[in-house]
Design an enzyme around this catalytic site. Structure first.
Site, mmCIF file in Angstrom:
data_model
loop_
_atom_site.group_PDB
_atom_site.id
_atom_site.type_symbol
_atom_site.label_atom_id
_atom_site.label_comp_id
_atom_site.label_asym_id
_atom_site.label_seq_id
_atom_site.Cartn_x
_atom_site.Cartn_y
_atom_site.Cartn_z
ATOM 1 N N TYR A 74 17.399 36.169 36.982
ATOM 2 C CA TYR A 74 16.185 36.475 37.750
ATOM 3 C C TYR A 74 15.659 37.861 37.388
ATOM 4 O O TYR A 74 14.451 38.072 37.279
ATOM 5 C CB TYR A 74 16.471 36.405 39.259
ATOM 6 C CG TYR A 74 15.206 36.504 40.063
ATOM 7 C CD1 TYR A 74 14.438 35.366 40.313
ATOM 8 C CD2 TYR A 74 14.739 37.728 40.527
ATOM 9 C CE1 TYR A 74 13.253 35.456 41.013
ATOM 10 C CE2 TYR A 74 13.553 37.821 41.225
ATOM 11 C CZ TYR A 74 12.810 36.691 41.472
ATOM 12 O OH TYR A 74 11.620 36.779 42.159
ATOM 13 N N PHE A 126 -16.026 37.123 29.095
ATOM 14 C CA PHE A 126 -15.162 35.956 28.898
ATOM 15 C C PHE A 126 -14.939 35.350 30.278
ATOM 16 O O PHE A 126 -14.826 36.066 31.270
ATOM 17 C CB PHE A 126 -13.825 36.316 28.224
ATOM 18 C CG PHE A 126 -13.005 35.080 27.973
ATOM 19 C CD1 PHE A 126 -13.356 34.210 26.960
ATOM 20 C CD2 PHE A 126 -11.945 34.729 28.806
ATOM 21 C CE1 PHE A 126 -12.659 33.018 26.771
ATOM 22 C CE2 PHE A 126 -11.249 33.553 28.611
ATOM 23 C CZ PHE A 126 -11.604 32.696 27.596
ATOM 24 N N THR A 127 -14.857 34.018 30.318
ATOM 25 C CA THR A 127 -14.872 33.279 31.593
ATOM 26 C C THR A 127 -13.893 33.833 32.635
ATOM 27 O O THR A 127 -14.305 34.278 33.710
ATOM 28 C CB THR A 127 -14.568 31.796 31.327
ATOM 29 O OG1 THR A 127 -13.364 31.708 30.563
ATOM 30 C CG2 THR A 127 -15.702 31.144 30.556
ATOM 31 N N ASP A 217 -9.134 43.673 25.562
ATOM 32 C CA ASP A 217 -8.674 42.291 25.686
ATOM 33 C C ASP A 217 -8.052 41.976 24.329
ATOM 34 O O ASP A 217 -8.739 41.643 23.370
ATOM 35 C CB ASP A 217 -9.813 41.331 26.025
ATOM 36 C CG ASP A 217 -9.309 39.889 26.175
ATOM 37 O OD1 ASP A 217 -8.194 39.582 25.670
ATOM 38 O OD2 ASP A 217 -10.019 39.060 26.770
ATOM 39 N N LYS A 260 -2.330 32.580 22.197
ATOM 40 C CA LYS A 260 -3.214 32.541 21.028
ATOM 41 C C LYS A 260 -2.478 33.068 19.795
ATOM 42 O O LYS A 260 -1.786 32.316 19.129
ATOM 43 C CB LYS A 260 -4.486 33.346 21.313
ATOM 44 C CG LYS A 260 -5.050 33.194 22.732
ATOM 45 C CD LYS A 260 -5.846 31.929 22.951
ATOM 46 C CE LYS A 260 -6.209 31.662 24.404
ATOM 47 N NZ LYS A 260 -7.160 32.504 25.053
ATOM 48 N N ARG A 384 -19.513 25.944 24.935
ATOM 49 C CA ARG A 384 -19.557 27.365 25.248
ATOM 50 C C ARG A 384 -21.028 27.720 25.365
ATOM 51 O O ARG A 384 -21.649 28.291 24.491
ATOM 52 C CB ARG A 384 -18.867 28.223 24.178
ATOM 53 C CG ARG A 384 -17.387 27.947 24.028
ATOM 54 C CD ARG A 384 -16.460 28.746 24.939
ATOM 55 N NE ARG A 384 -16.335 28.286 26.303
ATOM 56 C CZ ARG A 384 -15.273 28.565 27.084
ATOM 57 N NH1 ARG A 384 -14.248 29.247 26.625
ATOM 58 N NH2 ARG A 384 -15.241 28.170 28.334
ATOM 59 N N PHE A 451 -16.963 24.800 34.309
ATOM 60 C CA PHE A 451 -16.856 24.008 33.076
ATOM 61 C C PHE A 451 -15.576 23.191 33.003
ATOM 62 O O PHE A 451 -15.525 22.163 32.336
ATOM 63 C CB PHE A 451 -16.969 24.919 31.846
ATOM 64 C CG PHE A 451 -15.963 26.041 31.825
ATOM 65 C CD1 PHE A 451 -16.190 27.201 32.544
ATOM 66 C CD2 PHE A 451 -14.793 25.931 31.095
ATOM 67 C CE1 PHE A 451 -15.261 28.234 32.539
ATOM 68 C CE2 PHE A 451 -13.855 26.956 31.078
ATOM 69 C CZ PHE A 451 -14.094 28.114 31.820
#
Ligand SMILES: *Cc1c(COP(=O)(O)O)cnc(C)c1O
Length: 459
Positions: A74, A126-127, A217, A260, A384, A451
Site C-alpha cells: 500500500y 484540451f478537453t 502539459d 501516450k 475534434r 463528446f
C-alpha cells in the site's frame, strides 16, 4: 541517427490480437445503435481503431516483464521509486505525484493553483484540462498563435504561444488574476502541432517576470522534443532526453498522461519543483486518487510506466512513431483529401469543413465524417470539432472552434503499413461519394465532456 528507413519497425511481433472483418451493412447497424458517436461503438465491431493513442499502445517485452515485478504494497512500493527515478531522468522535476491518469494530475494542479475567478491562459484548450480549470473556478483563455487555427498554414511550430496575446491578457487582467499558463506540447487539438524551444523559453521569461507560473502539459513532450530535434536549429545533435530536460527546465511543473508517450495502458503524474506546491498536491492526491506513492495505479502499472518512459525517449523509437503518421498523411494528401498541415505527431487530422462543405458546423460536420469513415471501412476515428468543444459555462452557447476536424490517431507499435493502406483506401472511396452526405442532429447531450456520450440522428 542512421539513414535506415524510418517506416521499418524497430521491433518484431511476438503476440497478435485478432480483429473482426465486417460488412458495410453490419457497420451501418452498429453505427445507428451507437447514436452515430464513435465513442459509443463496441471495440470488437471496429477493424482498425484510430480513435485515440491513449492507452492503446503495445507494450514491450521489457514492460510486460516489469508487470510481473509489481510491488503491491500500500505504501512505499519499490515501483514508485523506479517511476520517480525515471521521471527525474527524463524530465528533471524534483517532485513526482502519481495519478491514475492525466486528468487526475490536472485536477491536482488546478486545485492547487487556481483561485475562483482567475484566468488560465493556454495554447489551445484540451478537453479535460479546461474542464478541471473551470471546475476549480478558473477561466480558460486561448493564447495560441493564429496559424494554429488555419489548417493550411505550413509553419513548423503551429503550437506556439502568441506572446502578444499572452502579454495582452496580463495587461488587461493583471498578473495577480492569472493562476498560471499551460503550455501543451504537442498541441493535441491543433493537429499534434509542436511548440519550439525558443517559444517555451520566451513564454517562461514573460511569465516569470510577472510572477506567473508555467505548467507544461507534458503528455506528448517526448514527441515534441523529437520535432524540436528535427525542425529547430541547434538541436539536431541533442538527444530527446536532453531536449525534454531543457523544455521542463523553463517550467514550474507538469501534468502528464502516462497513456501516450510511454506505451502504457493506464497511468499519469503531476510533477513540480516547489516544495509547497508538491505538499498541496500530495494532500489532495490521497483524497482523490490514492496514497502519494501509488496515486491510483497498481505497483505493476507504475513499473510498466517507468520502463516505458525510459524506452520512449529513444530517438529511433520516436522517429518510427512520427514516420507512421507521415506515411498515412502522405497517402491521403496525394489523393487530395483536405488535411491539417503540416503532419503532426500522433495522428492525421482531416479538415471536415473542406471534406463536407455542404454540411454546416451546427450539423456536426466532423461528427458525421467520423461516422461515415466507420461505415465505409470499419476504421474508428474521433471528432475534434464543435462537439468536443462543448458549451460556454457562462452563456450556454456552443463553442464554435475554427478547426472542425476528425483525428485518425496512431496507437504506438500496433498497426502496420498495410493497415494504413486500408485506412487510406476507405477514406478515398468515401471522398468520391462526399456530395451525397448530409449532417446530424444531436438528440442527447450530457452536461460535461459531451463528446464522450452524446447521441445523434441522421438528417
Ligand atoms: C490525453 C490527454 C490528457 C488527459 O490525460 P488522460 O490520461 O486521458 O486523463 C491531457 N492532455 C493531453 C494533451 C492529452 O492528450
Amino acid at each position: 541517427m542512421s539513414t535506415f528507413n524510418p517506416m521499418a519497425e524497430p521491433y518484431k511481433i511476438k503476440m497478435v490480437e485478432p480483429v473482426k472483418i465486417t460488412t458495410r451493412e453490419f457497420r451501418q447497424n452498429a453505427a445507428k445503435e451507437a447514436g452515430y458517436n464513435t465513442f459509443l461503438l463496441r471495440s470488437e465491431d471496429v477493424y482498425i481503431d484510430l480513435l485515440t493513442d491513449s492507452g492503446t499502445n503495445a507494450m514491450s517485452e521489457n514492460q510486460w516483464a516489469g508487470i510481473m515485478l509489481g510491488d503491491e504494497a500500500y505504501a512505499g512500493s519499490k515501483n514508485y521509486y523506479h517511476l520517480e527515478d525515471a521521471m527525474k531522468e527524463c524530465y528533471g522535476y524534483k517532485h513526482l505525484v502519481p495519478t491514475h491518469q492525466g486528468r487526475g494530475a490536472e485536477q491536482l494542479v488546478s486545485k492547487a493553483l487556481i483561485s475562483p475567478g482567475q484566468w488560465v491562459p493556454g495554447n489551445m484548450y484540451f478537453t479535460t484540462t479546461r474542464e478541471h480549470q473551470e471546475l476549480a473556478g478558473g477561466q480558460f483563455v486561448d493564447v495560441i498563435v493564429d496559424a494554429a487555427h488555419d489548417p493550411l498554414d505550413e509553419s513548423p511550430f503551429k503550437g506556439n504561444v502568441d506572446l502578444n496575446k499572452f502579454e495582452k491578457v496580463i495587461k488587461e487582467q493583471g498578473a495577480k488574476n492569472i493562476a498560471y499558463i499551460t503550455i501543451g506540447v504537442t498541441v493535441n487539438l491543433a493537429g499534434g502541432q509542436p511548440v519550439s524551444m525558443q517559444n517555451i523559453r520566451e513564454v517562461s521569461e514573460l511569465a516569470h517576470k510577472n510572477g506567473i507560473k508555467v505548467i507544461l502539459d507534458a503528455t506528448r513532450a517526448m514527441e515534441n522534443a523529437y520535432f524540436i530535434k528535427v525542425r529547430e536549429k541547434g538541436y539536431a545533435a541533442k538527444s530527446i532526453k536532453e531536449i525534454c530536460h531543457e523544455m521542463c527546465g523553463y517550467t514550474d511543473g507538469a501534468t502528464c498522461s502516462g497513456k501516450k508517450d510511454f506505451h502504457t495502458n493506464i497511468g499519469g503524474f503531476a510533477a513540480c519543483n516547489d516544495d509547497d506546491f508538491a505538499t498541496h498536491m500530495r494532500s489532495n492526491v490521497v483524497v482523490y486518487e490514492g496514497l502519494q506513492t501509488y496515486g491510483g495505479m497498481a505497483g505493476r502499472d507504475m513499473e510498466a510506466m517507468a520502463r516505458g518512459m525510459l524506452e520512449a525517449c529513444d530517438d529511433v523509437c520516436m522517429r518510427h512513431r512520427v514516420a507512421q503518421s507521415e506515411y498515412l498523411w502522405n497517402l491521403l494528401d496525394k489523393a487530395g483529401i483536405p488535411l491539417v498541415r503540416p503532419c503532426g505527431g500522433h495522428g492525421v487530422f482531416i479538415d471536415a469543413r473542406a471534406f463536407y462543405p455542404q454540411i454546416p458546423q451546427e450539423q456536426y460536420t466532423a461528427q458525421k465524417l467520423a461516422n461515415d469513415i466507420y461505415e465505409y471501412c470499419g476504421v474508428r476515428s474521433m471528432e475534434r470539432g464543435i462537439v468536443s468543444a462543448g458549451r460556454d459555462k457562462v452563456t450556454g452557447h456552443e463553442h464554435k472552434p475554427k478547426l472542425e476536424t476528425i483525428r485518425l490517431t496512431i496507437p504506438r507499435r500496433v498497426y502496420t503499413q498495410s493497415h494504413f493502406d486500408v485506412v487510406a483506401e476507405g477514406i478515398i472511396e468515401l471522398y468520391k461519394d462526399r456530395d451525397k452526405m448530409k449532417g446530424l442532429k444531436m438528440v442527447y447531450e450530457p452536461k460535461a465532456l459531451r463528446f464522450f456520450q452524446a447521441r445523434f440522428e441522421k438528417l
